[in-house]
Every structure is written in C-alpha cells, then in structure tokens.
Scaffold this motif. Structure first.
Motif, PDB file in Angstrom:
ATOM      1  N   VAL A  37     -13.093  14.750  79.950  1.00 48.08           N
ATOM      2  CA  VAL A  37     -14.478  15.133  80.207  1.00 48.08           C
ATOM      3  C   VAL A  37     -14.683  14.948  81.708  1.00 48.08           C
ATOM      4  CG1 VAL A  37     -16.902  14.740  79.647  1.00 48.08           C
ATOM      5  CG2 VAL A  37     -15.137  14.334  77.916  1.00 48.08           C
ATOM      6  N   ASP A  38     -14.511  16.036  82.467  1.00 47.15           N
ATOM      7  CA  ASP A  38     -14.553  15.939  83.934  1.00 47.15           C
ATOM      8  C   ASP A  38     -16.007  16.005  84.400  1.00 47.15           C
ATOM      9  OD1 ASP A  38     -13.940  15.843  86.603  1.00 47.15           O
ATOM     10  OD2 ASP A  38     -12.301  17.297  86.462  1.00 47.15           O
ATOM     11  N   GLU A  93     -22.132  16.034  76.926  1.00 42.93           N
ATOM     12  CA  GLU A  93     -22.154  17.271  76.146  1.00 42.93           C
ATOM     13  C   GLU A  93     -22.226  18.500  77.048  1.00 42.93           C
ATOM     14  OE1 GLU A  93     -25.327  16.682  73.134  1.00 42.93           O
ATOM     15  OE2 GLU A  93     -23.642  16.741  71.741  1.00 42.93           O
ATOM     16  N   GLU A  94     -23.018  18.420  78.105  1.00 39.85           N
ATOM     17  CA  GLU A  94     -23.108  19.533  79.050  1.00 39.85           C
ATOM     18  C   GLU A  94     -21.758  19.787  79.716  1.00 39.85           C
ATOM     19  OE1 GLU A  94     -25.447  21.777  79.935  1.00 39.85           O
ATOM     20  OE2 GLU A  94     -26.549  21.045  78.187  1.00 39.85           O
ATOM     21  N   THR A  95     -21.044  18.714  80.045  1.00 34.53           N
ATOM     22  CA  THR A  95     -19.724  18.860  80.661  1.00 34.53           C
ATOM     23  C   THR A  95     -18.741  19.522  79.701  1.00 34.53           C
ATOM     24  OG1 THR A  95     -20.102  16.874  81.999  1.00 34.53           O
ATOM     25  CG2 THR A  95     -17.832  17.626  81.780  1.00 34.53           C
ATOM     26  N   LEU A  96     -18.741  19.077  78.455  1.00 30.47           N
ATOM     27  CA  LEU A  96     -17.860  19.688  77.458  1.00 30.47           C
ATOM     28  C   LEU A  96     -18.164  21.178  77.302  1.00 30.47           C
ATOM     29  CD1 LEU A  96     -17.909  16.842  74.782  1.00 30.47           C
ATOM     30  CD2 LEU A  96     -15.906  17.602  76.071  1.00 30.47           C
ATOM     31  N   LYS A  97     -19.442  21.517  77.276  1.00 29.66           N
ATOM     32  CA  LYS A  97     -19.842  22.916  77.155  1.00 29.66           C
ATOM     33  C   LYS A  97     -19.412  23.710  78.389  1.00 29.66           C
ATOM     34  CE  LYS A  97     -23.916  23.426  75.517  1.00 29.66           C
ATOM     35  NZ  LYS A  97     -25.399  23.469  75.393  1.00 29.66           N
ATOM     36  N   THR A 127     -14.745  22.899  76.071  1.00 25.53           N
ATOM     37  CA  THR A 127     -13.913  21.965  75.317  1.00 25.53           C
ATOM     38  C   THR A 127     -14.616  21.533  74.036  1.00 25.53           C
ATOM     39  OG1 THR A 127     -13.009  21.103  77.397  1.00 25.53           O
ATOM     40  CG2 THR A 127     -12.653  19.776  75.414  1.00 25.53           C
ATOM     41  N   THR A 128     -13.899  21.591  72.923  1.00 28.05           N
ATOM     42  CA  THR A 128     -14.411  21.140  71.633  1.00 28.05           C
ATOM     43  C   THR A 128     -13.670  19.885  71.216  1.00 28.05           C
ATOM     44  OG1 THR A 128     -14.883  23.424  70.966  1.00 28.05           O
ATOM     45  CG2 THR A 128     -14.793  21.768  69.222  1.00 28.05           C
ATOM     46  N   THR A 129     -14.412  18.869  70.783  1.00 31.80           N
ATOM     47  CA  THR A 129     -13.771  17.628  70.356  1.00 31.80           C
ATOM     48  C   THR A 129     -13.281  17.745  68.920  1.00 31.80           C
ATOM     49  OG1 THR A 129     -15.790  16.590  69.530  1.00 31.80           O
ATOM     50  CG2 THR A 129     -15.306  16.326  71.866  1.00 31.80           C
ATOM     51  N   ARG A 130     -12.269  16.923  68.583  1.00 31.00           N
ATOM     52  CA  ARG A 130     -11.742  16.833  67.229  1.00 31.00           C
ATOM     53  C   ARG A 130     -11.691  15.366  66.812  1.00 31.00           C
ATOM     54  NH1 ARG A 130      -6.181  20.251  68.094  1.00 31.00           N
ATOM     55  NH2 ARG A 130      -7.068  22.222  68.851  1.00 31.00           N
TER      56      ARG A 130
END
Length: 354
Positions: A185-186, A213-217, A221-224
């Motif tokens: 998560v950069d 969450e904004e960074t992932l979007k 990137t989707t978490t598992r």
C-alpha cells in the motif's frame, strides 16, 4: 460508532460483532475461537492469523511470480544511527583468527536489539496493557520465563479446528517462515501524487483507513484473505536523507512516529480483511505514541487480540520503484525469521518476488 467500510466475506470466522465474548477482553477478541470443548491450558488452543497461510493460499500466491525479479526488504542492521526507546545500536565485532588459530580467516560477532532495524514483532512483544495479557491469555509473569508466543516456541499443541484436526506449531520458524501474497500500500506515492508534500514521518501523523482504501483504489489493488499488507509511509526514506541532528531528534529524543490511525474504523477494517500479517516502513506501524485510553491501540489488537505479526522499519523504497515500474503492487513474499526460542523480535529476512 457504525462501521461505514464495506465488510468482506470471512473464512469461516464470524463478523467482529458476532465473535464470542472473551472474559476480560474487548469485543472482537479471537482467543480460542476454534476450540471444540477442549480444556484450555495456559494459552489455550491457538488460531493466530498467520495460519491463514494454508498450502492452498501459498500455492495461489505463487502465481504472482512472472518475471523472476526480486527485492530484499530488510533495512541494514546499522541504519538506525540513534536507537529509540533506549535501545542499543547495532555493533559488529570482527574476529581475526590468525593470532589464535594460525588461519588467515575471520569470524564476526553481531550485537543488536531485534527492534533496532527491520523486524517482526512476535506475539509476546506487546501486551493488552489493561490486563497484562499477551495473545491467547499468556500473562506477563509467565512470559518472562516461557518461550510461548515467541518467534520460535517449544510449545506444540493439537489444534482442533471446525474442519480439521492437525498437529499445530505456534511459532513462525517451524511452520516454515512466512510465505504468501504480499501487497504494497504505497500511501506515500499516493499522497505525493494527489496532495503534494507529505507529512514529516518523524511526527505523530495518523493515516486514516480511508486513505489506505484510497491508495488501494489508486493502485488498482484488491486485497485477499491471508495477504501480507505492507504500508509505505516515508519513514525509511526520511531517515536515509536526514542529517545526524534530525535523526537524533526524530528517533532518540522523541518517539513520535507516523503510522496508521488507532481508531475503531481502522480496527474493524483490518479485522474484515483477515490479513495473515501486516507491516510497513514506519518505526511503529501505527501512529505513535498511541492513545491508550481510547481502546484502539493497534499493537493490542493485532498482536494480542488476533495474533497478527507486525513488521516495522522495512525498507520499501526499492519495492515501491519496482511496483511502479511493473504497474502492480502485489508479489510473492517470503520471510525467514531468526530461529531463536522465545524470541521477542527478529529481522524478517524478507524478499519480494515478481
């Protein structure tokens, strides 16, 4: 406070609010959830988060390997110039073997606190401060003489799960280290690209979970379930370029450190993701010092309530560049902690493979 963040399906584990109550611990504690009428010993039946890394999960994670490129994530042991929290700096003693043995050869001796550079926090690093209990009910008094909850523990128990009965080792070493799908998560990259100059990492800046969450979007990137989440906040980069006076003020004279916000929203979001482990480049992962009165100290929730190892001061700079170059922020991650019985912490020996 209502949780406004979308919940994820869990691997047979109830929602945060539906977990059985554990006496003396806050709602959301996972201790002994997989017991099946088994009488508890001093630590009960263990289900720490790292066990989400099943062979099937690891095999699926290996699909992240495509180019064969790899990045070391350990910071040099001598990088912290001024140890924080009263910790001794790294020292190396070179031993010349010519005088005593007649061989032109060397040994070396390393002396360091396992919290002085890149590390995993074991489950006996930090207790629930109000009750003095560590993961699964280990008391502070027993922790002083027991290897239980350490990086390597001599305790071997039979794990009784809802769907299986297997011999279960509760340390990171005998289970083969930590191996699975890592995600970066950069946050620093996202912040600089969308907001400009970032906050000073040697300050108590709280990163809200909404920005994670904004960074992932932003990255796509989707978490598992079972992921190993790493957060780049800029601490290592700051320390790499800071002068000695700045380093002393930021690590030795003050303990203020950037990190995730300790809040109900953060705790519930982390629980819903069911990460196997978390980590980052910050000295403390969460914003430090925490507010111990609010009840949302992340060290208490991750290490104590869920048995989730925390990685701190990982060098994510080269990883950030490689992720941006490949336009993907997931990878295969391996970590081989030191094999020390009852260890409180360990260099991670971590490698990201693309």
């Amino acid at each position: 406070m209502a949780n406004t963040i979308t919940r994820r399906p869990s691997p047979g584990i109830p929602s945060f609010d539906d977990l059985p109550k554990v006496e003396g611990q806050p709602q959301g504690c996972l201790w002994g959830f997989f017991d099946k009428g088994q009488k508890k010993d001093e630590v009960g039946c263990v289900i720490e988060a790292i066990n989400l890394l099943t062979p099937a999960v690891v095999k699926e994670a290996s699909r992240e390997i495509s180019t064969g490129e790899h990045v070391q994530l350990d910071w040099s042991l001598d990088n912290i110039q001024f140890g924080g929290f009263g910790r001794q700096e790294f020292k190396q003693n070179l031993k010349d073997l010519l005088p005593p043995l007649g061989f032109r050869a060397f040994d070396d001796e390393l002396h360091f606190n396992t919290q002085i550079s890149s590390q995993w926090d074991s489950l006996k690093h930090f207790a629930h401060q109000k009750t003095g209990m560590y993961y699964n009910g280990l008391s502070h008094e027993k922790a002083t003489t027991s290897t239980t909850n350490g990086i390597h523990s001599e305790l071997r128990i039979n794990r009784i799960c809802k769907d299986s009965s297997t011999d279960h080792v509760i340390d990171l070493c005998e289970r083969g280290g930590i191996v699975g799908r890592g995600i970066l998560v950069d946050w620093l990259r996202w912040y600089e690209n969308t907001h400009g100059n970032p906050p000073l990492p040697a300050s108590r800046h709280e990163i809200p979970i909404s920005e994670i969450e904004e960074t992932l979007k932003y990255q796509g990137t989707t978490t598992r379930v079972g992921d190993i989440m790493l957060v780049r906040s800029g601490y290592v980069r700051w320390h790499n370029f800071a002068n000695p006076d700045e380093r002393r003020r930021g690590t030795q004279e003050k303990s203020d450190t950037i990190g995730l916000q300790g809040s109900e929203a953060t705790v519930r979001w982390l629980y819903d993701q069911h990460f196997a482990a978390v980590g980052g480049d910050s000295m403390t992962f969460e914003a430090w010092p925490p507010d111990m009165e609010c009840g949302w100290c992340l060290h208490e929730w991750l290490l104590v309530q869920w048995g989730t190892p925390i990685g701190e001061m990982w060098d994510l700079e080269a990883l950030s560049k490689k992720c941006e170059q490949n336009s993907r922020w997931s990878f295969f991650l391996t970590s081989a902690p030191l094999h020390v019985k009852g260890g409180v912490g360990s260099p991670p020996g971590a490698i990201a493979i693309f």
